[in-house]
Enzyme design. Structure first.
Site, PDB file in Angstrom:
ATOM      1  N   THR A  33     -38.477  83.002   7.855  1.00  0.00           N
ATOM      2  CA  THR A  33     -38.069  82.583   8.900  1.00  0.00           C
ATOM      3  C   THR A  33     -38.167  83.603  10.033  1.00  0.00           C
ATOM      4  O   THR A  33     -38.176  83.251  11.006  1.00  0.00           O
ATOM      5  CB  THR A  33     -36.797  81.808   8.897  1.00  0.00           C
ATOM      6  OG1 THR A  33     -35.683  82.583   8.137  1.00  0.00           O
ATOM      7  CG2 THR A  33     -36.698  80.405   8.296  1.00  0.00           C
ATOM      8  N   SER A  65     -36.935 114.289  -0.352  1.00  0.00           N
ATOM      9  CA  SER A  65     -36.156 113.250  -0.771  1.00  0.00           C
ATOM     10  C   SER A  65     -35.705 113.618  -2.132  1.00  0.00           C
ATOM     11  O   SER A  65     -36.278 114.175  -3.084  1.00  0.00           O
ATOM     12  CB  SER A  65     -36.843 111.920  -0.893  1.00  0.00           C
ATOM     13  OG  SER A  65     -36.266 111.159  -1.818  1.00  0.00           O
ATOM     14  N   ALA A 121     -37.369  96.202  -5.230  1.00  0.00           N
ATOM     15  CA  ALA A 121     -36.749  95.171  -5.739  1.00  0.00           C
ATOM     16  C   ALA A 121     -36.397  94.062  -4.627  1.00  0.00           C
ATOM     17  O   ALA A 121     -35.642  92.985  -4.932  1.00  0.00           O
ATOM     18  CB  ALA A 121     -35.466  95.715  -6.520  1.00  0.00           C
ATOM     19  N   SER A 126     -36.557 100.262   2.334  1.00  0.00           N
ATOM     20  CA  SER A 126     -37.208 100.963   3.292  1.00  0.00           C
ATOM     21  C   SER A 126     -36.647 100.875   4.562  1.00  0.00           C
ATOM     22  O   SER A 126     -36.583 101.859   5.471  1.00  0.00           O
ATOM     23  CB  SER A 126     -38.982 100.550   3.593  1.00  0.00           C
ATOM     24  OG  SER A 126     -38.967  99.238   3.571  1.00  0.00           O
ATOM     25  N   GLU A 158     -41.809 100.605  10.539  1.00  0.00           N
ATOM     26  CA  GLU A 158     -42.168  99.722   9.488  1.00  0.00           C
ATOM     27  C   GLU A 158     -43.642  99.095   9.904  1.00  0.00           C
ATOM     28  O   GLU A 158     -44.637  99.279   9.100  1.00  0.00           O
ATOM     29  CB  GLU A 158     -41.104  98.605   9.018  1.00  0.00           C
ATOM     30  CG  GLU A 158     -41.632  97.875   7.958  1.00  0.00           C
ATOM     31  CD  GLU A 158     -41.384  98.254   6.593  1.00  0.00           C
ATOM     32  OE1 GLU A 158     -40.173  99.050   6.588  1.00  0.00           O
ATOM     33  OE2 GLU A 158     -41.848  98.110   5.688  1.00  0.00           O
ATOM     34  N   ASP A 170     -34.710  92.783   8.060  1.00  0.00           N
ATOM     35  CA  ASP A 170     -33.961  93.855   7.286  1.00  0.00           C
ATOM     36  C   ASP A 170     -33.618  94.846   7.940  1.00  0.00           C
ATOM     37  O   ASP A 170     -32.239  95.303   7.710  1.00  0.00           O
ATOM     38  CB  ASP A 170     -34.985  94.560   6.446  1.00  0.00           C
ATOM     39  CG  ASP A 170     -35.950  93.362   5.506  1.00  0.00           C
ATOM     40  OD1 ASP A 170     -35.463  92.324   5.656  1.00  0.00           O
ATOM     41  OD2 ASP A 170     -37.001  93.666   5.231  1.00  0.00           O
ATOM     42  N   TYR A 222     -47.904  88.447   1.866  1.00  0.00           N
ATOM     43  CA  TYR A 222     -46.963  88.320   2.815  1.00  0.00           C
ATOM     44  C   TYR A 222     -47.742  87.861   4.069  1.00  0.00           C
ATOM     45  O   TYR A 222     -47.267  87.048   5.121  1.00  0.00           O
ATOM     46  CB  TYR A 222     -46.243  89.471   2.946  1.00  0.00           C
ATOM     47  CG  TYR A 222     -45.009  89.368   3.932  1.00  0.00           C
ATOM     48  CD1 TYR A 222     -43.679  89.120   3.625  1.00  0.00           C
ATOM     49  CD2 TYR A 222     -45.287  89.700   5.323  1.00  0.00           C
ATOM     50  CE1 TYR A 222     -42.851  89.200   4.561  1.00  0.00           C
ATOM     51  CE2 TYR A 222     -44.187  89.772   6.425  1.00  0.00           C
ATOM     52  CZ  TYR A 222     -42.942  89.389   5.825  1.00  0.00           C
ATOM     53  OH  TYR A 222     -42.122  89.251   6.833  1.00  0.00           O
TER      54      TYR A 222
HETATM   55  C1  GLA Z   1     -39.161  90.787   3.762  1.00  0.00           C
HETATM   56  C2  GLA Z   1     -39.513  91.324   5.311  1.00  0.00           C
HETATM   57  C3  GLA Z   1     -38.406  90.406   6.239  1.00  0.00           C
HETATM   58  C4  GLA Z   1     -38.549  89.096   5.964  1.00  0.00           C
HETATM   59  C5  GLA Z   1     -38.542  88.584   4.508  1.00  0.00           C
HETATM   60  C6  GLA Z   1     -38.624  87.422   3.859  1.00  0.00           C
HETATM   61  O1  GLA Z   1     -38.044  91.194   3.479  1.00  0.00           O
HETATM   62  O2  GLA Z   1     -39.225  92.620   5.413  1.00  0.00           O
HETATM   63  O3  GLA Z   1     -38.664  90.567   7.567  1.00  0.00           O
HETATM   64  O4  GLA Z   1     -39.696  88.450   6.500  1.00  0.00           O
HETATM   65  O5  GLA Z   1     -39.321  89.483   3.738  1.00  0.00           O
HETATM   66  O6  GLA Z   1     -37.695  86.564   4.514  1.00  0.00           O
END
Ligand code: GLA
Length: 378
Positions: A33, A65, A121, A126, A158, A170, A222
């Site tokens: 969303t 790292s 996962a 990131s 990103e 995220d 995606y």
């Molecule tokens: C990944 C993307 C987020 C979001 C989710 C799905 O985590 O980085 O921005 O779109 O997928 O909700």
């Protein structure tokens, strides 16, 4: 994770200027969303990326790292541009670039990175790195940068430096997370409201099941979902699917595009309903059916689940979970299950058994505890 400061001190013969961190996240509900101007409800995990950093001399930045043994990756933070730094260090260099692009001063840095956020996962390893580097750069520059601005800088790294066309959930979760709280984010305008999520008070737990499913074509799929959502918004003549409701859906002629839109429209409604229930002090068990419906919608309408996550969700329910769904971008990754605290062992056993029967690797199960967002450790 003081080891990263120790590693820094060993290598440089001096303590770092500071140590900063930013967490990974789990999304309770509201999937895909965020790039539709919609609603999401993630929380920050206790798992974190940690950086020890200090200004560098000699006109070059050097980053290392703990997870990537080998030589330091070198670049100039003052001039680096997208395409120059590949691999894991792109998250660091990209944040330097985006921080600079946002108009803040960026000096060269010595930076040591460590992270216990599982990679691949769907827990935003990131975003954790980008946000940790972002707060470190702000700290080193002595700049007072608000969390939403830092999240946007991290997202730009990103999207434009690493090249992943994600939404902003995220990074916002990593910056705004708070112990015991969910981050209710309206991605149109990036407004945040913290929602109480005190599961222990209700004898509940949220289990995170890392299915360890191999990620297949995740980034291409995606992008394809994003394109479908844009096609749906265009068909409806709205700026984004956030502006569409259930009554609009029959106007989308293409069957696949209509299903994609139905996921987004119903998922936004589920987020709002989840927030209404939790903010109103309802028993959190009441959100179980919303979690279940979210999973069904991701499986059938948005088509982003894979057998490992579908099996984990079903086994969690069979084992007694009140609700369960895949969390994150999809095509692998993690499942969350709302469980009675005294039923967590039974749910875990049920999922493990279902995986063992199929000859799949044992999933990793841990409690998802809402934790604090990015900050300074030392
Ligand atoms: C990944 C993307 C987020 C979001 C989710 C799905 O985590 O980085 O921005 O779109 O997928 O909700």
């Amino acid at each position: 994770m003081s080891t990263v400061a120790d590693a820094f001190a060993t290598r440089h013969g001096a303590a770092p200027t500071g140590v900063w961190f930013a967490p990974g996240r789990v999304n309770l509900i509201g999937e895909h969303t965020d790039y539709n101007d919609g609603f999401v409800l993630p929380f920050a995990l206790p798992h974190r990326a940690v950086v020890a950093a200090a200004p560098a001399t000699g006109g070059r930045s050097r980053v290392r790292s703990v997870q990537e043994p080998g030589a330091a990756v070198e670049f100039s933070a003052a001039s680096v541009v997208p395409g120059e730094v590949p691999g894991w260090a792109a998250y660091v260099a990209g944040t330097c670039w985006a921080f600079r692009e946002a108009g803040y001063p960026v000096g060269e840095v010595e930076l040591e990175l460590d992270s216990d956020v599982p990679v691949g996962a769907g827990l935003s390893s990131s975003a954790a790195v980008e946000c940790a580097v972002g707060v470190a750069l702000a700290g080193l520059a002595g700049a007072d940068v608000d969390p939403t601005t830092l999240a946007r800088i991290a997202r730009r790294a990103e999207n434009e430096f690493v090249g992943a066309p994600t939404g902003g959930m995220d990074q916002m979760a990593s910056m705004h997370g708070r112990a015991g709280r969910l981050v209710f984010l309206d991605t149109r305008g990036d407004t945040v409201e913290l929602v109480p999520f005190d599961l222990p008070a209700h004898d509940l737990e949220l289990l995170v099941v890392d299915t360890r499913a191999p990620h297949a074509h995740a980034s291409g799929e995606y992008g394809a979902r994003r394109a479908d959502c844009e096609a749906a918004a265009a068909a409806l003549g709205v700026p984004a699917l956030r502006d569409a409701g259930p009554d609009d859906l029959p106007r989308i002629a293409d069957e696949r595009i209509r299903r994609r839109a139905r996921h987004i429209v119903t998922e936004n409604a589920r987020v709002v309903e989840t927030v209404r229930l939790l903010s109103g002090g309802a028993d959190p068990r009441a959100i179980g059916p919303l979690l279940d419906a979210s999973h069904t919608s991701m499986r059938d309408d948005f088509e982003i689940t894979v057998p490992h996550v579908d099996v984990a969700v079903e086994a969690a329910r069979d084992g007694g979970a009140t609700g369960a769904r895949m969390t994150g971008g999809g095509f692998g990754g993690c499942v969350i299950a709302l469980v009675e605290a005294d039923g967590a062992a039974a749910v875990t056993a049920s999922v493990r058994e279902a995986f063992a029967q199929r000859g799949w690797a044992e999933p990793v199960v841990f409690p998802g505890t809402p934790s604090d967002g990015a900050g300074r450790l030392a």
